[in-house]
Motif scaffolding. Structure first.
Motif, PDB file in Angstrom:
ATOM      1  N   MET A  37      27.371 -31.069 -24.140  1.00 41.15           N
ATOM      2  CA  MET A  37      28.458 -30.937 -23.167  1.00 41.15           C
ATOM      3  C   MET A  37      28.292 -31.970 -22.035  1.00 41.15           C
ATOM      4  N   GLU A  38      29.419 -32.442 -21.503  1.00 40.64           N
ATOM      5  CA  GLU A  38      29.375 -33.416 -20.409  1.00 40.64           C
ATOM      6  C   GLU A  38      29.383 -32.693 -19.063  1.00 40.64           C
ATOM      7  N   TYR A  39      28.496 -33.077 -18.190  1.00 42.86           N
ATOM      8  CA  TYR A  39      28.459 -32.485 -16.847  1.00 42.86           C
ATOM      9  C   TYR A  39      28.633 -33.583 -15.803  1.00 42.86           C
ATOM     10  N   GLU A  40      29.132 -33.169 -14.637  1.00 42.95           N
ATOM     11  CA  GLU A  40      29.288 -34.156 -13.562  1.00 42.95           C
ATOM     12  C   GLU A  40      27.933 -34.466 -12.909  1.00 42.95           C
ATOM     13  N   ASN A  41      27.116 -33.432 -12.719  1.00 38.91           N
ATOM     14  CA  ASN A  41      25.875 -33.622 -11.954  1.00 38.91           C
ATOM     15  C   ASN A  41      24.595 -33.367 -12.747  1.00 38.91           C
ATOM     16  N   LEU A  42      24.722 -33.263 -14.060  1.00 39.03           N
ATOM     17  CA  LEU A  42      23.532 -33.039 -14.891  1.00 39.03           C
ATOM     18  C   LEU A  42      23.538 -33.995 -16.056  1.00 39.03           C
ATOM     19  N   LEU A  43      22.331 -34.329 -16.498  1.00 40.08           N
ATOM     20  CA  LEU A  43      22.174 -34.991 -17.793  1.00 40.08           C
ATOM     21  C   LEU A  43      21.458 -33.982 -18.673  1.00 40.08           C
ATOM     22  N   THR A  44      21.990 -33.713 -19.845  1.00 37.95           N
ATOM     23  CA  THR A  44      21.284 -32.802 -20.746  1.00 37.95           C
ATOM     24  C   THR A  44      21.160 -33.475 -22.107  1.00 37.95           C
ATOM     25  N   LYS A  45      20.102 -33.111 -22.793  1.00 38.04           N
ATOM     26  CA  LYS A  45      19.967 -33.578 -24.180  1.00 38.04           C
ATOM     27  C   LYS A  45      19.057 -32.599 -24.898  1.00 38.04           C
ATOM     28  N   LYS A  46      19.098 -32.637 -26.204  1.00 37.67           N
ATOM     29  CA  LYS A  46      18.147 -31.835 -26.964  1.00 37.67           C
ATOM     30  C   LYS A  46      17.666 -32.642 -28.158  1.00 37.67           C
ATOM     31  N   GLY A  47      16.434 -32.373 -28.535  1.00 34.60           N
ATOM     32  CA  GLY A  47      15.862 -33.074 -29.674  1.00 34.60           C
ATOM     33  C   GLY A  47      14.488 -32.508 -29.950  1.00 34.60           C
ATOM     34  N   ASP A  48      14.106 -32.434 -31.223  1.00 39.74           N
ATOM     35  CA  ASP A  48      12.781 -31.916 -31.598  1.00 39.74           C
ATOM     36  C   ASP A  48      12.496 -30.573 -30.945  1.00 39.74           C
ATOM     37  N   SER A  49      13.489 -29.698 -30.926  1.00 38.91           N
ATOM     38  CA  SER A  49      13.361 -28.317 -30.423  1.00 38.91           C
ATOM     39  C   SER A  49      13.249 -28.197 -28.902  1.00 38.91           C
ATOM     40  N   ILE A  50      13.361 -29.310 -28.180  1.00 41.75           N
ATOM     41  CA  ILE A  50      13.257 -29.239 -26.714  1.00 41.75           C
ATOM     42  C   ILE A  50      14.605 -29.592 -26.080  1.00 41.75           C
ATOM     43  N   GLY A  51      15.026 -28.754 -25.116  1.00 40.92           N
ATOM     44  CA  GLY A  51      16.230 -29.040 -24.347  1.00 40.92           C
ATOM     45  C   GLY A  51      15.818 -29.624 -22.993  1.00 40.92           C
ATOM     46  N   TRP A  52      16.501 -30.646 -22.553  1.00 41.53           N
ATOM     47  CA  TRP A  52      16.207 -31.290 -21.265  1.00 41.53           C
ATOM     48  C   TRP A  52      17.377 -31.082 -20.320  1.00 41.53           C
ATOM     49  N   VAL A  53      17.070 -30.682 -19.090  1.00 44.46           N
ATOM     50  CA  VAL A  53      18.097 -30.577 -18.057  1.00 44.46           C
ATOM     51  C   VAL A  53      17.633 -31.438 -16.883  1.00 44.46           C
ATOM     52  N   ILE A  54      18.379 -32.494 -16.603  1.00 47.03           N
ATOM     53  CA  ILE A  54      18.007 -33.399 -15.510  1.00 47.03           C
ATOM     54  C   ILE A  54      19.124 -33.355 -14.465  1.00 47.03           C
ATOM     55  N   ILE A  55      18.778 -32.923 -13.271  1.00 45.80           N
ATOM     56  CA  ILE A  55      19.775 -32.869 -12.194  1.00 45.80           C
ATOM     57  C   ILE A  55      20.032 -34.302 -11.732  1.00 45.80           C
ATOM     58  N   ASN A  56      21.286 -34.674 -11.696  1.00 44.42           N
ATOM     59  CA  ASN A  56      21.600 -36.096 -11.574  1.00 44.42           C
ATOM     60  C   ASN A  56      22.503 -36.407 -10.378  1.00 44.42           C
ATOM     61  N   ARG A  57      21.915 -36.261  -9.174  1.00 44.38           N
ATOM     62  CA  ARG A  57      22.588 -36.732  -7.953  1.00 44.38           C
ATOM     63  C   ARG A  57      21.553 -37.529  -7.158  1.00 44.38           C
ATOM     64  N   PRO A  58      21.005 -38.583  -7.725  1.00 48.16           N
ATOM     65  CA  PRO A  58      19.869 -39.243  -7.075  1.00 48.16           C
ATOM     66  C   PRO A  58      20.184 -39.772  -5.677  1.00 48.16           C
ATOM     67  N   ASP A  59      21.456 -40.161  -5.439  1.00 47.23           N
ATOM     68  CA  ASP A  59      21.787 -40.671  -4.092  1.00 47.23           C
ATOM     69  C   ASP A  59      21.723 -39.569  -3.039  1.00 47.23           C
ATOM     70  N   LYS A  60      21.771 -38.315  -3.471  1.00 45.08           N
ATOM     71  CA  LYS A  60      21.621 -37.172  -2.545  1.00 45.08           C
ATOM     72  C   LYS A  60      20.309 -36.438  -2.831  1.00 45.08           C
ATOM     73  N   LEU A  61      19.365 -37.149  -3.379  1.00 43.79           N
ATOM     74  CA  LEU A  61      18.053 -36.593  -3.756  1.00 43.79           C
ATOM     75  C   LEU A  61      18.201 -35.304  -4.571  1.00 43.79           C
ATOM     76  N   ASN A  62      19.226 -35.290  -5.408  1.00 42.59           N
ATOM     77  CA  ASN A  62      19.490 -34.180  -6.345  1.00 42.59           C
ATOM     78  C   ASN A  62      19.733 -32.847  -5.633  1.00 42.59           C
ATOM     79  N   ALA A  63      20.241 -32.918  -4.394  1.00 44.07           N
ATOM     80  CA  ALA A  63      20.548 -31.684  -3.654  1.00 44.07           C
ATOM     81  C   ALA A  63      21.540 -30.841  -4.462  1.00 44.07           C
ATOM     82  N   LEU A  64      21.346 -29.544  -4.377  1.00 47.16           N
ATOM     83  CA  LEU A  64      22.152 -28.603  -5.168  1.00 47.16           C
ATOM     84  C   LEU A  64      23.445 -28.258  -4.444  1.00 47.16           C
ATOM     85  N   ASN A  65      24.528 -28.865  -4.851  1.00 46.51           N
ATOM     86  CA  ASN A  65      25.808 -28.377  -4.333  1.00 46.51           C
ATOM     87  C   ASN A  65      26.320 -27.287  -5.289  1.00 46.51           C
TER      88      ASN A  65
END
Ligand code: COA
Length: 260
Positions: free
Chosen positions: A1-29
């Motif tokens: 799925m496409e997200y505005e503020n996250l990068l996600t991927k899965k592979g080899d049984s592992i799911g990755w969730v990367i919060i992606n607002r680096p210009d705001k130091l990934n602050a949680l809005n």
């Protein structure tokens, strides 16, 4: 799925969730909180995913807290509603049916420490800094910091951190048990992945029941917690995986777990 503020991927049984607002130091809005909820829910239901690794994008921050520009406008009702949403997310992560590892790759402040606290294991890079600085804003932690921090590091240390708002370096975080391990930034993802692999080599239901037994039992009196453990042990004994795991040991071969 496409997200505005996250990068996600899965592979080899592992799911990755990367919060992606680096210009705001990934602050949680609010939108990031909503998207994190969706991403964890989707990995929860995805049988191909056996472990999740959560991190922040860039080399500076895991999450530098809740987005302060949104906090500025809250009143009693909206503030309570806002933190209940954040708590819903941290509770979802804490009770996920598969292990969640926080790869703390820099600042993990306020909501960042709280997000990491909800994960089952925290591995941090040498540049990580953690703390609950909400009181400096005239606020208090709201995504579980007044509750989970004390349960992990003890009330005395939690009081010190929450009341002072001090930011600690990663060696102190390691010393008090706030993080499990410290590695170089370059080794952070490989170390998290290696631990995820070590965990998912085990029986999936045994992992799920272990998480549930610890989460549900630790806030109860010991006697009740032990009874709960006995119930989960009984449930584990009923699984095909336990038959396979014990048989494989006796036959001196690697177990082939099916999650049944
Ligand atoms: N909410 C919203 N924006 C944030 C943020 C937060 N929690 N943390 C950082 N940012 C933004 C900054 O406003 C800045 O945005 P800008 O470039 O548009 O001005 C950008 O992220 C970079 O942050 P900056 O403060 O310039 O980086 P720094 O290296 O000088 O300082 C910190 C890093 C983490 C020490 C500092 O950003 C900070 O104190 N952040 C707030 C931490 C906090 O109180 N968190 C708890 C919130 S409840």
């Amino acid at each position: 799925m496409e997200y505005e503020n996250l990068l996600t991927k899965k592979g080899d049984s592992i799911g990755w969730v990367i919060i992606n607002r680096p210009d705001k130091l990934n602050a949680l809005n609010m939108n990031t909180i909503k998207e994190l909820h969706e991403a964890f829910l989707s990995f929860k239901q995805d049988h191909e995913v056996r472990a999740v690794i959560l991190s922040g994008s860039g080399e500076k921050a895991f999450v530098a807290g809740a987005d302060i520009s949104e906090l500025a406008h809250l009143d009693f009702d909206s503030g309570k509603k806002y933190v209940l949403k954040g708590q819903e997310l941290t509770t979802l992560i804490e009770n996920l049916n598969k292990p969640v590892i926080a790869a703390v790759n820099g600042y993990a402040l306020g909501g960042g420490t709280e997000l990491a606290l909800a994960c089952h294991v925290r591995i941090a890079s040498e540049n990580a800094k953690m703390g609950q600085p909400e009181v400096k804003l005239g606020l208090i932690p709201g995504f579980g910091g007044t509750q989970r921090l004390a349960r992990l590091v003890g009330k005395g240390k939690a009081m010190e951190f929450v009341l002072s708002g001090k930011i600690i370096d990663v060696q102190e975080a390691l010393r008090i048990g706030l993080v499990n391990q410290v590695v170089s930034l370059g080794d952070l993802f490989p170390t998290c992945e290696a631990l995820a692999r070590e965990i998912i080599a085990n029986g999936p239901l045994a992992i799920e029941y272990s998480i549930e037994a610890m989460n549900k039992g630790l806030d109860r009196p010991l006697e009740e917690g032990l009874l709960l453990e006995a119930e989960f042990f009984g449930k584990a004994c009923k699984t095909e995986d336990s038959k396979e795991g014990t048989k494989a040991f006796l036959e001196k071969r690697k177990a082939n777990f099916q999650g049944r």
